[in-house]
Design an enzyme around this catalytic site. Structure first.
Site, PDB file in Angstrom:
ATOM      1  N   GLU A  97      51.768  34.721  42.114  1.00 60.60           N
ATOM      2  CA  GLU A  97      50.359  34.553  42.446  1.00 60.60           C
ATOM      3  C   GLU A  97      49.794  35.936  42.681  1.00 60.60           C
ATOM      4  O   GLU A  97      50.442  36.782  43.310  1.00 60.60           O
ATOM      5  CB  GLU A  97      50.199  33.689  43.699  1.00 60.60           C
ATOM      6  CG  GLU A  97      50.610  32.256  43.441  1.00 60.60           C
ATOM      7  CD  GLU A  97      51.054  31.537  44.702  1.00 60.60           C
ATOM      8  OE1 GLU A  97      51.339  32.195  45.712  1.00 60.60           O
ATOM      9  OE2 GLU A  97      51.136  30.308  44.652  1.00 60.60           O
ATOM     10  N   TYR A 109      50.522  42.691  34.979  1.00 58.93           N
ATOM     11  CA  TYR A 109      51.144  41.431  34.601  1.00 58.93           C
ATOM     12  C   TYR A 109      50.764  41.017  33.184  1.00 58.93           C
ATOM     13  O   TYR A 109      51.605  40.539  32.431  1.00 58.93           O
ATOM     14  CB  TYR A 109      50.816  40.341  35.619  1.00 58.93           C
ATOM     15  CG  TYR A 109      51.352  40.647  36.996  1.00 58.93           C
ATOM     16  CD1 TYR A 109      52.678  41.027  37.186  1.00 58.93           C
ATOM     17  CD2 TYR A 109      50.539  40.573  38.119  1.00 58.93           C
ATOM     18  CE1 TYR A 109      53.174  41.331  38.447  1.00 58.93           C
ATOM     19  CE2 TYR A 109      51.026  40.864  39.386  1.00 58.93           C
ATOM     20  CZ  TYR A 109      52.341  41.241  39.545  1.00 58.93           C
ATOM     21  OH  TYR A 109      52.829  41.528  40.786  1.00 58.93           O
TER      22      TYR A 109
END
Length: 145
Positions: A97, A109
């Protein structure tokens, strides 16, 4: 610097790094020491500059935290920690998250191949602002091997 395995004995130093990285919600040494002793939890550190903690279960893994000191950011340290973990974990999918206001982390990411799979509104509390939403991201580890 090649990331090395972190241990419960490293908890005090990891707490310092985490507090610098997440001043709104730092993890203390006692919590980190307990966490690092739990089944399925693995951690890697890059000296005193940063660390990554992952929990694995049933073929999946989750990045619990990735913390890098301010002075060590944008030098590839986080990417190196994640790549080392990917080489060593046995999971087929890796989740995490990330706050929607963390542009650097979102770019990191995305560059590693993570894809958005969910959303949590007002997930991350902020001391000086409204809570930030979280993106849930996933990476198919079998495609990165």
């Amino acid at each position: 610097m090649t990331p090395q395995r972190a241990r419960a004995a490293d908890a005090a130093q990891l707490a310092v790094i985490h507090a610098e990285s997440f001043p709104d919600r730092p993890w203390d040494a006692a919590y980190l020491e307990r966490l690092l002793g739990e089944p399925g939890v693995s951690a890697w550190r890059s000296g005193e500059a940063g660390f990554l903690i992952i929990r694995e279960a049933a073929g999946e893994a989750e990045i619990l935290t990735l913390a890098v000191r301010t002075a060590a950011r944008r030098q590839g340290l986080a990417r190196g920690l994640i790549r080392t973990a990917l080489e060593e974990i046995g999971a087929e999918r890796l989740f995490l998250e990330v706050a929607d206001d963390n542009a650097a982390a979102l770019a990191l990411y995305a560059g590693l191949g993570f894809e958005k799979v969910g959303f949590r509104p007002r997930y991350y509390p902020r001391a000086d602002a409204a809570a930030a939403d979280a993106h849930i991201l996933a990476l198919d580890v079998t495609r990165t091997a």
